[in-house]
Design an enzyme around this catalytic site. Structure first.
Site, PDB file in Angstrom:
ATOM      1  N   GLU A 121       2.136   1.811  -3.385  1.00 28.09           N
ATOM      2  CA  GLU A 121       1.077   2.367  -4.240  1.00 28.09           C
ATOM      3  C   GLU A 121       1.046   3.897  -4.114  1.00 28.09           C
ATOM      4  O   GLU A 121       0.962   4.621  -5.110  1.00 28.09           O
ATOM      5  CB  GLU A 121      -0.276   1.767  -3.829  1.00 28.09           C
ATOM      6  CG  GLU A 121      -1.467   2.322  -4.565  1.00 28.09           C
ATOM      7  CD  GLU A 121      -2.633   2.649  -3.636  1.00 28.09           C
ATOM      8  OE1 GLU A 121      -3.057   3.817  -3.612  1.00 28.09           O
ATOM      9  OE2 GLU A 121      -3.115   1.728  -2.925  1.00 28.09           O
ATOM     10  N   HIS A 122       1.139   4.396  -2.884  1.00 26.45           N
ATOM     11  CA  HIS A 122       1.144   5.846  -2.689  1.00 26.45           C
ATOM     12  C   HIS A 122       2.365   6.488  -3.351  1.00 26.45           C
ATOM     13  O   HIS A 122       2.261   7.526  -3.997  1.00 26.45           O
ATOM     14  CB  HIS A 122       1.201   6.173  -1.188  1.00 26.45           C
ATOM     15  CG  HIS A 122      -0.135   6.284  -0.553  1.00 26.45           C
ATOM     16  ND1 HIS A 122      -0.536   7.398   0.116  1.00 26.45           N
ATOM     17  CD2 HIS A 122      -1.170   5.417  -0.486  1.00 26.45           C
ATOM     18  CE1 HIS A 122      -1.764   7.214   0.583  1.00 26.45           C
ATOM     19  NE2 HIS A 122      -2.170   6.022   0.232  1.00 26.45           N
ATOM     20  N   GLU A 161      -4.182   8.218   7.225  1.00 25.09           N
ATOM     21  CA  GLU A 161      -5.143   7.318   6.574  1.00 25.09           C
ATOM     22  C   GLU A 161      -5.429   6.121   7.494  1.00 25.09           C
ATOM     23  O   GLU A 161      -6.572   5.683   7.642  1.00 25.09           O
ATOM     24  CB  GLU A 161      -4.580   6.836   5.230  1.00 25.09           C
ATOM     25  CG  GLU A 161      -5.539   5.921   4.481  1.00 25.09           C
ATOM     26  CD  GLU A 161      -4.993   5.451   3.135  1.00 25.09           C
ATOM     27  OE1 GLU A 161      -3.871   5.852   2.768  1.00 25.09           O
ATOM     28  OE2 GLU A 161      -5.689   4.673   2.468  1.00 25.09           O
ATOM     29  N   HIS A 207       0.829  -1.210   0.000  1.00 20.74           N
ATOM     30  CA  HIS A 207       0.000   0.000   0.000  1.00 20.74           C
ATOM     31  C   HIS A 207       0.864   1.262   0.000  1.00 20.74           C
ATOM     32  O   HIS A 207       0.574   2.245  -0.682  1.00 20.74           O
ATOM     33  CB  HIS A 207      -0.924  -0.036   1.220  1.00 20.74           C
ATOM     34  CG  HIS A 207      -1.718   1.208   1.423  1.00 20.74           C
ATOM     35  ND1 HIS A 207      -1.392   2.150   2.360  1.00 20.74           N
ATOM     36  CD2 HIS A 207      -2.817   1.685   0.788  1.00 20.74           C
ATOM     37  CE1 HIS A 207      -2.258   3.145   2.304  1.00 20.74           C
ATOM     38  NE2 HIS A 207      -3.142   2.888   1.363  1.00 20.74           N
TER      39      HIS A 207
END
Lengths: 429, 427
Positions: free
Chosen positions: B68-69, B140, B65
């Site tokens: 991905e950012h 997040e 993840h």
């Protein structure tokens, strides 16, 4: 390609058909348009849910499910929408387009008839809506109103509007209030139902591949039982050009959360006297409605102040809202920085890149929305509420024509009204 | 180039395989304003332990993840902004087993596709940019930690699985992402973002040859063997415990009930399992089931109640979820209904209706470019053709589904995870 036609089926019943062959399903919505009021909001929201429970012919969920399963999983959902200070309730149905049915059947007429049956011939007991259904759906509605707090992001927006517009209909939640919901009886809902059927404007939307004449006769047949009314209710939205209080109002709430939420509400002011919707959309994309916006690039990316910071416009009411998720310690910095970004646009600090990116974002978003059946329906619906009719190509060229001066003017017309802070609880509380 | 038509659903798919082994699929669609591109790697939050140069490497929770950012960073700036400025609407997501980057645009599609293929295949991280991202992702993570659905879901995963990484959050924790460095990211990118481990799907009114040509030109042509990964071996079928509870700021209890099932890793059997599993959960407690109607009428379940089946990262599970005051009652009722169906009480007519309704739902999903591309790429990674799903659906029999329930949904193997309101908040 896309072709939109409107029909006045009766003086109070209008059908909008958006014909396209690109989808594998069609969708049909039937909407009663009425004013949003604190008194009636919960009743309006409850009504389609009760009607969905059973009809005179199909008296319970099971017999309705047998029919919808046989119609290849046709969906018929009760809906409630808030558009400015109008509340719109009814049903949204979607179902396979006849062309894709394996056995050459046709289901458009059958689904439309079923929606009409739900709206006009509910299961009743002694002339009233069945109290078992009213009681059960009232409990569900109350639970749903209370469950608003489970989603902190949307809850923060609701809390801002509830406080900021406490003296206006716009402050009423689309589901209504818990207190009003609790007071609803089968008798009261039946009286309200009859009145609504007698007075509300009825707007029907169809998006799909069926020939519009065929849709028109299916809708006319399905809703033939709608009472004849000479002049349906006319309702509108009151737009405040300036905040009701001289000072910025600040509201704080303490909840057991690990991340703070900050929501800021502004009035769009005199720009709403003659709204240029394309300019509003481009302004919003430049300010906080896109990933090239000032809020995204500065408040989130550059300063890492928030996980999200975005803006949106409720164009019917003329309200601009900023929503963000922030560490408690950063509330003040985030608040100041968000307003500083608005000031930047006011003073004309909008680069070519920002300006063009905002326009592109608006055009892509608007056109791409029409590639989804629900998006197409919503676009037709919004235009009906706003009283405008643009083809997608027209809207794209209007967005293209927006000038930098126009978005600077929108920013300068916006007036800060209220802010809402969701804080955490300390251990002692 | 190959072309395949699917009669039942009237779709046409063109495909080609690049020298590096990566497939490119073009789902031809006309009449739409937008074109959609979906570039995905067979790498997700659960792929934490893998072989690198003969050695097993363990990485912290949340790397896929995080990557991905950070992939959107380029040497010249930010691909997200570049794509948006060009009229595209880009985004990305990471699940347990897939990371995907995608955009839709109504103009300049080829230019945008070039940007997509480039930024995903060329990593650019710095120590500073990684540290800054720790702040953003930390926020997040905190936000999702406040979400009760998320808490109920991971609560169930921790009951059903003893070691499979699906029990941990895809995004990791604030602590675990603090261990991620630019070097971790470069390593994982090298291993999992090689085109041999990826797929590209495009949907829209485009010339397939142009897409294949572009992909060939931009992506590296070397082929590497797919990474070997370890999810910790077979799981026991019985849950760790049958119940877990956690208090949060919610109005009513929120719960998820489920049980694990045997999961074939790849191939047509996987699609068949997903189809059977999903019909099984619907037969027990779906929106057309007698149990759902009875509990709804009593106010025990509401319209948000869901019955579903999932398979990912070497595991599969059924899940029933909703909110309401009596989660344990729902748990008992589901177990009783399973026993009843296994005892010959299943309704064949209901089963046929559910199949028919599912056919309609499947057709509806084909309106969505997102779902088409996701399913097609996911099907490739899992070794099946996603567009055969409607044929598989029509071929599944009642007996097959009841056998599945008997084998995989034994009441003693089910568990419930509940998020309850903090004291004093219920009436």
């Amino acid at each position: 390609m896309l072709k939109i036609e409107k029909f006045d089926v009766s003086p109070r019943l209008r059908l909008t058909c958006a014909r396209t062959d690109k989808f594998k399903t069609g969708c049909l919505s039937v909407n009663l348009i009425t004013e949003l009021t604190r008194e009636n909001a919960a009743k309006n929201a409850l009504l389609p849910r009760v009607l969905r429970r059973g009809t005179a012919v199909h008296p319970d969920m099971e017999s309705l499910a047998v029919i919808t399963d046989e119609l290849y999983g046709a969906r018929i959902e009760p809906t409630v929408r808030k558009k400015g200070e109008l509340q719109c309730v009814g049903f949204f149905a979607d179902f396979i387009d006849d062309d894709y049915l394996p056995n050459g059947e046709s289901i458009l007429e059958r689904v439309t008839a079923l929606v009409g049956e739900m709206l006009l011939t509910p299961k009743t007991h002694g002339g009233q809506l069945t109290s078992e259904y009213v009681d059960s759906e009232r409990r569900n509605l109350i639970d749903e109103i209370r469950a608003g707090i489970n989603e902190k992001r949307s809850y923060a927006l609701d809390a801002l509007l509830r406080n900021m517009c406490s003296e206006e209909a716009f402050g009423v939640n689309k589901l209504g209030g818990e207190r009003e919901a609790k007071a609803i009886t089968a008798h009261a809902l039946t009286v309200h139902y009859k009145k609504l059927l007698d007075t509300a404007r009825v707007e029907v939307f169809y998006c799909g591949n069926a020939e519009p004449g065929r849709v028109k006769s299916a809708v006319a047949d399905a809703l033939a039982g709608l009472p004849r009314t000479a002049a349906p209710e006319t309702a509108g939205t009151q737009i405040l050009l300036a905040p009701p209080a001289p000072e910025t109002r600040k509201f704080t709430e303490k909840l057991d959360v690990t991340q703070g939420k900050l929501a800021i509400g502004l009035r769009l002011g005199k720009t709403m006297l003659a709204p240029n919707y394309a300019a509003l959309a481009v302004f919003n994309a430049a300010f906080g409605g896109s990933v090239t916006s000032k809020l995204f690039l500065n408040v989130r990316e550059k300063l890492s102040l928030c996980y999200y910071a975005s803006s949106m416009i409720e164009k019917h009411k003329g309200v601009l809202i900023v929503s963000s998720g922030v560490e408690f310690a950063n509330f003040d910095r985030a608040y100041n920085e968000i307003l500083a970004q608005l000031d930047a646009i006011k003073s004309g600090d909008v680069s070519d890149w920002e300006f063009l990116s905002a326009k592109r974002a608006v055009m892509t978003e608007r056109l791409a929305a029409l590639d989804r059946p629900g998006g197409l329906e919503e676009a037709c619906f919004d235009q009906m509420i706003a009283g405008i009719t643009y083809t997608p190509e027209e809207f794209a060229s209007l967005a293209e024509a927006v000038t930098r001066e126009e978005i600077i003017a929108v920013a300068n017309s916006a007036v800060l009204d209220s802010a809402y802070f969701m804080e955490g609880k300390t251990n002692e509380e | 180039m190959k072309s395949k038509s699917y009669e039942l659903i009237r779709e046409q798919v063109y495909s080609d395989r690049l020298d590096n082994g990566m497939p490119v699929y073009v789902v031809k669609k006309s009449g739409f304003y937008k074109t959609y591109a979906f570039f995905a790697t067979d790498y997700g939050g659960a792929d934490r332990r893998f072989k690198l140069g003969g050695e097993w490497i363990d990485t912290p929770e949340g790397v896929a993840h995080f990557l991905e950012h950070k992939m959107f960073d380029t040497e010249d700036g930010n691909a997200l902004a570049e794509l948006s400025a060009n009229g595209a609407q880009p985004n990305a997501f990471t699940s347990s087993d897939i990371t995907a980057y995608f955009f839709e645009s109504t103009e300049k599609f080829e230019e945008n596709l070039k940007i997509l293929l480039s930024f995903v295949s060329v990593p650019y991280f710095t120590k500073e940019s990684v540290e800054k991202e720790q702040g953003i992702i930390g926020q997040e993570i905190r936000m999702t930690e406040d979400e009760p659905d998320y808490a109920a879901y991971y609560g169930l995963m921790k009951l059903l699985f003893r070691h499979n990484p699906v029990r941990d959050s895809v995004a990791g924790t604030v602590e675990s992402i603090a261990e991620i460095t630019d070097e971790t990211l470069y390593n994982c990118h090298r291993i999992f973002y090689n085109p041999s481990n990826m797929a590209l799907v495009v949907a829209g009114d485009v010339d397939p040859d142009r897409i294949f040509e572009l992909a060939r030109k931009i992506l590296p042509s070397t082929r590497v063997s797919p990474p070997e990964r370890d999810y910790g071996g077979a799981e026991e079928r019985a849950p760790v415990s049958q119940r877990a509870e956690r208090a949060m700021e919610v109005s009513k209890p929120i719960y998820m009930i489920g049980g694990s099932a045997e999961c074939p890793e790849r191939g047509a059997e996987r699609l068949r399992l997903d189809t059977i599993g999903s019909l099984a959960t619907e037969l027990i407690a779906g929106k057309s089931s007698p149990l759902y109607f009875r509990l709804y009428a009593e106010g025990v379940v509401k319209s948000d109640f869901q019955a579903a089946f999932e398979s990912t990262a070497g595991v599969a599970y059924s899940v029933f979820g909703g909110n309401g005051a009596a989660p344990d009652r729902v748990f008992e009722e589901i177990k009783a209904e399973i026993a009843r169906v296994c005892d010959g009480g299943g309704d064949r007519a209901l089963f046929e209706r559910i199949k028919k309704a599912n056919f309609g739902r499947y057709m509806r999903a084909l309106n969505s470019f997102e779902s088409i591309c996701y399913n097609y790429a996911g099907g490739y990674f899992r070794g099946y053709d996603a567009y055969t799903a409607s044929d598989v659906l029509l071929s599944v029999t009642f007996d097959e589904v009841v056998d599945f329930i008997r084998e995989n949904m034994k009441p003693e193997n089910l568990a419930i995870s509940v998020v309850t309101p903090k004291a004093g908040e219920t009436e």
